[in-house]
Design a protein around this motif. Sequence first.
Motif, PDB file in Angstrom:
ATOM      1  N   PRO A  32       0.796  -1.243   0.000  1.00  0.00           N
ATOM      2  CA  PRO A  32       0.000   0.000   0.000  1.00  0.00           C
ATOM      3  C   PRO A  32       0.827   1.291   0.000  1.00  0.00           C
ATOM      4  O   PRO A  32       0.536   2.213  -0.762  1.00  0.00           O
ATOM      5  CB  PRO A  32      -0.828  -0.126   1.278  1.00  0.00           C
ATOM      6  CG  PRO A  32      -1.034  -1.607   1.430  1.00  0.00           C
ATOM      7  CD  PRO A  32       0.258  -2.231   0.960  1.00  0.00           C
ATOM      8  N   PHE A  35       2.479   1.664  -3.332  1.00  0.00           N
ATOM      9  CA  PHE A  35       1.476   1.912  -4.364  1.00  0.00           C
ATOM     10  C   PHE A  35       1.059   3.374  -4.388  1.00  0.00           C
ATOM     11  O   PHE A  35       0.863   3.965  -5.450  1.00  0.00           O
ATOM     12  CB  PHE A  35       0.246   1.021  -4.165  1.00  0.00           C
ATOM     13  CG  PHE A  35      -0.659   1.042  -5.356  1.00  0.00           C
ATOM     14  CD1 PHE A  35      -0.477   0.146  -6.398  1.00  0.00           C
ATOM     15  CD2 PHE A  35      -1.660   2.008  -5.481  1.00  0.00           C
ATOM     16  CE1 PHE A  35      -1.279   0.195  -7.532  1.00  0.00           C
ATOM     17  CE2 PHE A  35      -2.466   2.062  -6.608  1.00  0.00           C
ATOM     18  CZ  PHE A  35      -2.277   1.162  -7.639  1.00  0.00           C
ATOM     19  N   LYS A  36       0.963   3.975  -3.217  1.00  0.00           N
ATOM     20  CA  LYS A  36       0.548   5.390  -3.153  1.00  0.00           C
ATOM     21  C   LYS A  36       1.617   6.289  -3.771  1.00  0.00           C
ATOM     22  O   LYS A  36       1.296   7.227  -4.502  1.00  0.00           O
ATOM     23  CB  LYS A  36       0.261   5.799  -1.709  1.00  0.00           C
ATOM     24  CG  LYS A  36      -1.049   5.237  -1.204  1.00  0.00           C
ATOM     25  CD  LYS A  36      -1.463   5.868   0.114  1.00  0.00           C
ATOM     26  CE  LYS A  36      -2.697   5.180   0.674  1.00  0.00           C
ATOM     27  NZ  LYS A  36      -2.386   3.978   1.476  1.00  0.00           N
ATOM     28  N   ARG A  38       3.730   5.480  -6.011  1.00  0.00           N
ATOM     29  CA  ARG A  38       3.608   5.209  -7.447  1.00  0.00           C
ATOM     30  C   ARG A  38       2.417   5.963  -8.048  1.00  0.00           C
ATOM     31  O   ARG A  38       2.523   6.588  -9.100  1.00  0.00           O
ATOM     32  CB  ARG A  38       3.444   3.701  -7.631  1.00  0.00           C
ATOM     33  CG  ARG A  38       3.206   3.233  -9.051  1.00  0.00           C
ATOM     34  CD  ARG A  38       3.023   1.719  -9.056  1.00  0.00           C
ATOM     35  NE  ARG A  38       2.828   1.179 -10.379  1.00  0.00           N
ATOM     36  CZ  ARG A  38       1.637   1.037 -10.948  1.00  0.00           C
ATOM     37  NH1 ARG A  38       0.546   1.407 -10.330  1.00  0.00           N
ATOM     38  NH2 ARG A  38       1.553   0.529 -12.171  1.00  0.00           N
TER      39      ARG A  38
ATOM     40  N   GLU B  54      -6.978  -0.874   0.954  1.00  0.00           N
ATOM     41  CA  GLU B  54      -5.691  -0.376   0.485  1.00  0.00           C
ATOM     42  C   GLU B  54      -5.468  -0.907  -0.922  1.00  0.00           C
ATOM     43  O   GLU B  54      -5.630  -2.099  -1.167  1.00  0.00           O
ATOM     44  CB  GLU B  54      -4.553  -0.902   1.368  1.00  0.00           C
ATOM     45  CG  GLU B  54      -4.612  -0.463   2.814  1.00  0.00           C
ATOM     46  CD  GLU B  54      -3.912   0.870   3.045  1.00  0.00           C
ATOM     47  OE1 GLU B  54      -3.662   1.605   2.069  1.00  0.00           O
ATOM     48  OE2 GLU B  54      -3.612   1.151   4.215  1.00  0.00           O
ATOM     49  N   GLU B  55      -5.055  -0.034  -1.829  1.00  0.00           N
ATOM     50  CA  GLU B  55      -4.778  -0.504  -3.183  1.00  0.00           C
ATOM     51  C   GLU B  55      -3.351  -1.064  -3.243  1.00  0.00           C
ATOM     52  O   GLU B  55      -2.416  -0.479  -2.709  1.00  0.00           O
ATOM     53  CB  GLU B  55      -4.949   0.627  -4.209  1.00  0.00           C
ATOM     54  CG  GLU B  55      -4.910   0.101  -5.633  1.00  0.00           C
ATOM     55  CD  GLU B  55      -5.398   1.115  -6.676  1.00  0.00           C
ATOM     56  OE1 GLU B  55      -5.791   2.234  -6.297  1.00  0.00           O
ATOM     57  OE2 GLU B  55      -5.364   0.770  -7.879  1.00  0.00           O
ATOM     58  N   VAL B  56      -3.222  -2.195  -3.897  1.00  0.00           N
ATOM     59  CA  VAL B  56      -1.922  -2.858  -4.037  1.00  0.00           C
ATOM     60  C   VAL B  56      -1.767  -3.318  -5.481  1.00  0.00           C
ATOM     61  O   VAL B  56      -2.662  -3.124  -6.298  1.00  0.00           O
ATOM     62  CB  VAL B  56      -1.820  -4.086  -3.107  1.00  0.00           C
ATOM     63  CG1 VAL B  56      -1.757  -3.668  -1.651  1.00  0.00           C
ATOM     64  CG2 VAL B  56      -2.987  -5.042  -3.342  1.00  0.00           C
ATOM     65  N   LEU B  57      -0.620  -3.898  -5.780  1.00  0.00           N
ATOM     66  CA  LEU B  57      -0.420  -4.424  -7.134  1.00  0.00           C
ATOM     67  C   LEU B  57       0.470  -5.661  -7.054  1.00  0.00           C
ATOM     68  O   LEU B  57       1.628  -5.560  -6.646  1.00  0.00           O
ATOM     69  CB  LEU B  57       0.213  -3.347  -8.020  1.00  0.00           C
ATOM     70  CG  LEU B  57       0.364  -3.687  -9.500  1.00  0.00           C
ATOM     71  CD1 LEU B  57      -0.957  -4.105 -10.113  1.00  0.00           C
ATOM     72  CD2 LEU B  57       0.923  -2.485 -10.249  1.00  0.00           C
ATOM     73  N   PHE B 124      -7.691  -5.391   0.890  1.00  0.00           N
ATOM     74  CA  PHE B 124      -6.886  -4.926  -0.239  1.00  0.00           C
ATOM     75  C   PHE B 124      -7.709  -4.973  -1.519  1.00  0.00           C
ATOM     76  O   PHE B 124      -8.684  -5.719  -1.609  1.00  0.00           O
ATOM     77  CB  PHE B 124      -5.662  -5.821  -0.434  1.00  0.00           C
ATOM     78  CG  PHE B 124      -4.740  -5.854   0.749  1.00  0.00           C
ATOM     79  CD1 PHE B 124      -3.919  -4.773   1.033  1.00  0.00           C
ATOM     80  CD2 PHE B 124      -4.696  -6.960   1.591  1.00  0.00           C
ATOM     81  CE1 PHE B 124      -3.070  -4.800   2.131  1.00  0.00           C
ATOM     82  CE2 PHE B 124      -3.851  -6.990   2.684  1.00  0.00           C
ATOM     83  CZ  PHE B 124      -3.037  -5.907   2.958  1.00  0.00           C
TER      84      PHE B 124
END
Lengths: 492, 492
Positions: A32, A35-36, A38, B54-57, B124
């Motif tokens: 997380p 990612f932020k 980014r 939470e955004e992830v990749l 997520f």
Amino acid sequence: MTDFSEWFHNILEEAEIIDDRYPVKGMNVWQPQGFKIRKYTLEILRNILDKTHEEVLFPMLIPEDELAKEAIHVKGFEEEVYWITHGGLTELNKKLALRPTSETAMYPMFSLWVRSHTDLPMRFYQIVNTFRYETKHTRPLIRVREITTFKEAHTVHATEEECEEEVQNAVKIYKQFFDMLGIPYMISKRPQWDKFPGAKYTVAFDTILPDGKALQIGTVHNLDQTFAKTFDITYETEEGDHKYVYQTCYGISDRVIASIIGIHGDEKGLCLPPAVAPYQVVIVPIIFKKGAEEVLEFCRNIEAKLKSAGLRVHFDDRDIRAGKKFYEHEMRGVPLRMEIGPRDIENKNAVVFRRDKLEKDTISIESDDFIDEIKSTLSNITHDMREKAWGSFNKHLRDAETVEEAAREIEKNMGIVTFHWCGNEACGKELEEKVRVDILGVRESKSETYKMPLTEITKEEIDLLQEEGAAARECINCGKPSTCRTMIAKTY
Amino acid sequence: MTDFSEWFHNILEEAEIIDDRYPVKGMNVWQPQGFKIRKYTLEILRNILDKTHEEVLFPMLIPEDELAKEAIHVKGFEEEVYWITHGGLTELNKKLALRPTSETAMYPMFSLWVRSHTDLPMRFYQIVNTFRYETKHTRPLIRVREITTFKEAHTVHATEEECEEEVQNAVKIYKQFFDMLGIPYMISKRPQWDKFPGAKYTVAFDTILPDGKALQIGTVHNLDQTFAKTFDITYETEEGDHKYVYQTCYGISDRVIASIIGIHGDEKGLCLPPAVAPYQVVIVPIIFKKGAEEVLEFCRNIEAKLKSAGLRVHFDDRDIRAGKKFYEHEMRGVPLRMEIGPRDIENKNAVVFRRDKLEKDTISIESDDFIDEIKSTLSNITHDMREKAWGSFNKHLRDAETVEEAAREIEKNMGIVTFHWCGNEACGKELEEKVRVDILGVRESKSETYKMPLTEITKEEIDLLQEEGAAARECINCGKPSTCRTMIAKTY
């Protein structure tokens, strides 16, 4: 930073940027926090590009025959392409490649899209994942097998001149982008043997990481008509003729995040430019038994005010020691910390701590003017971080008059060393061998043009450069005429 | 719309949403207009999710052994997975799968991330491309081999109850999302044979396209402890025990864009909800030879005012007939058009045309109050489009008391038909065969809980439902007791 490699590895883990424990080599997880960073970085890039480009999204898989169409291009990538051979339990009739880059995915479509001179110029970009089967040692964000963040712009033009102009346009875009992030760079035209497969020439941005090694962080390729001819991309002129288009493409990758982290970071951890910081301001209440609720309430009020002014603010009201919070937010690189305790409320003050300078100051919070003060402090941080980064960068730049001097400088100080070189490939490779470095290329000239292809220099070209005020000199290796200052470095 | 399929195909091309001429079946190009609709749609989704998630990749490639770990899961996908066997010219030691979905990519990492009960819940999400080797007929945005827009949320919980609550939470999130887009839906619990491979049960959102066929547009899966046990995801309780976590995952795909296009569109083309329209307002100057510059100047001024009010505005000053502009912007679905000519300027008026109702109105532009009027008109458009869509949707819902009636209703009106069914798999499959439809599942009850697993109903369960006020009835096929209203439809 005694050992940059170790520091970089540790900070990615401790600040929860990237988890490199994913069970495929060279493929990592954006956590997380990472990612932020980014996300905000890409936001800056998109804001710049959206003024002149259209964002699109092309498929990730490229059929074998399309990839193979451009012979030089495919040769450049054949050792790095991942191949899909099966769909389910069925063997595919035609293998599919995971895009290593998208020229051969996009240009068959461009051939359908471009019709008339009125369609041109066309400027597209996409931000996607690409794949390269790297055999070298991988390292998160720097050398990976899945490039999760690959911004590739592709433009189409009617004339050679417009195509050249677009190269300059792209250089300007990337300068603006890196400047906003405070990332220093040198711009050079790559030697012919190191250009993008299929390009006429490649202009590259290199930065220097704290260990003195150069990192390529952006490239701009003049593709001329190579791909236009392969993929039959033509347009009808005003006169009704059909002509091949001219093209450029230019890219930015995950390495920009590596640079933000590596260049601005210090012993305490990350130090993030406000533009990309997940939180730009953190508020830490200084609490004593008496009046705790009043302090919390006051902080919440400050938080609300800063938030409604458009800032990314975090009020850290966890029930742990303030010192632990300080440590954590410094490690995570929050640009600005506000500390507010009972005495501050009484005095209508707040303590403000700058992550970049590690300095404390006191500001008045009597009126809402403090909001503007916070904003201007953030903007000073951006400015000062850029200055500081360029300062360190410039210390890594040196000139050399002889091969021995170049070797000594690299040995002693790493960084980028510049000297005169004739442009001949054999001579260049000999030089690389002698000094054990890579030639980055011909350094950007003052006039910011890239007219000179980086090959052996002809008499006409020498005359042309001399007209432009550049003095012809001798190559430090072979002694032949040279007019271009060439940069070398140990590279990632 | 006489033939929805044809209309859909044509509008994707004419409005430049998707180019389906890419040389791999089932893989398409997002063109600039389509990309913008997609971008604003995802913005809405992200805004909702970012409050709690939470955004992830995660990486796109999954090693064969990880994918195979969860037996039921891999069985569900084995016929659809693309396999990478080669990196460059080298055969890989271990095959890599293109993610069909990311459970097996994420959960090995969750096993490392989850430590203590204080870490939970974890929520997520990521928005990525996924791949399925579809053997059925493909269609852009609806059935594709590269799902370019796959929003997948994955949550981790300490208890079964929290996990159940999360299913409800996800349902609420999707309701909110679809409501903002004016997309009507029915919610049902899928029959056991149609649930997500590895899930305890699946709750799905279906909408109805203009041809009366149901389209699954969102799914929520209760994974219980299946994956936790496979990937050893445990947490330490307050008491120091180690327990397996409970998990959910839920997804949205490109189909949401297909729904926006299909459900709101009409003979004139797209009709976009203001929230996702690339341009919310287009200004068309009505120009005569005399006073042309004055009109253009005036329009530019209106444009600037609307822009600084945060609206996405386009001033179309091209030198072509106004009628041609009207046609184009209507086809592209711009929610609101302003027409301004010399007489309007004189009268301090503007003509305002609503795309959804195809109605003109005149508004005063004497003061800047017109900005609020434009904004409130846009908000009325959103409201009215939603109402209209639900109106059409509800006409497609019918009840049936017998198998024959169900078959007749589907034959005559398509849409979704609801009736009593016992929940027995053999009986359900017989029903599907008889009526040539799919069972969507048990319809959402008034209390919005999904306590009932969709299997044959036990006496205890009947009692429980009766307590909740639901009357036990007879299955229309086999006559056994049934308490759940079940939905069937012809589906995409």
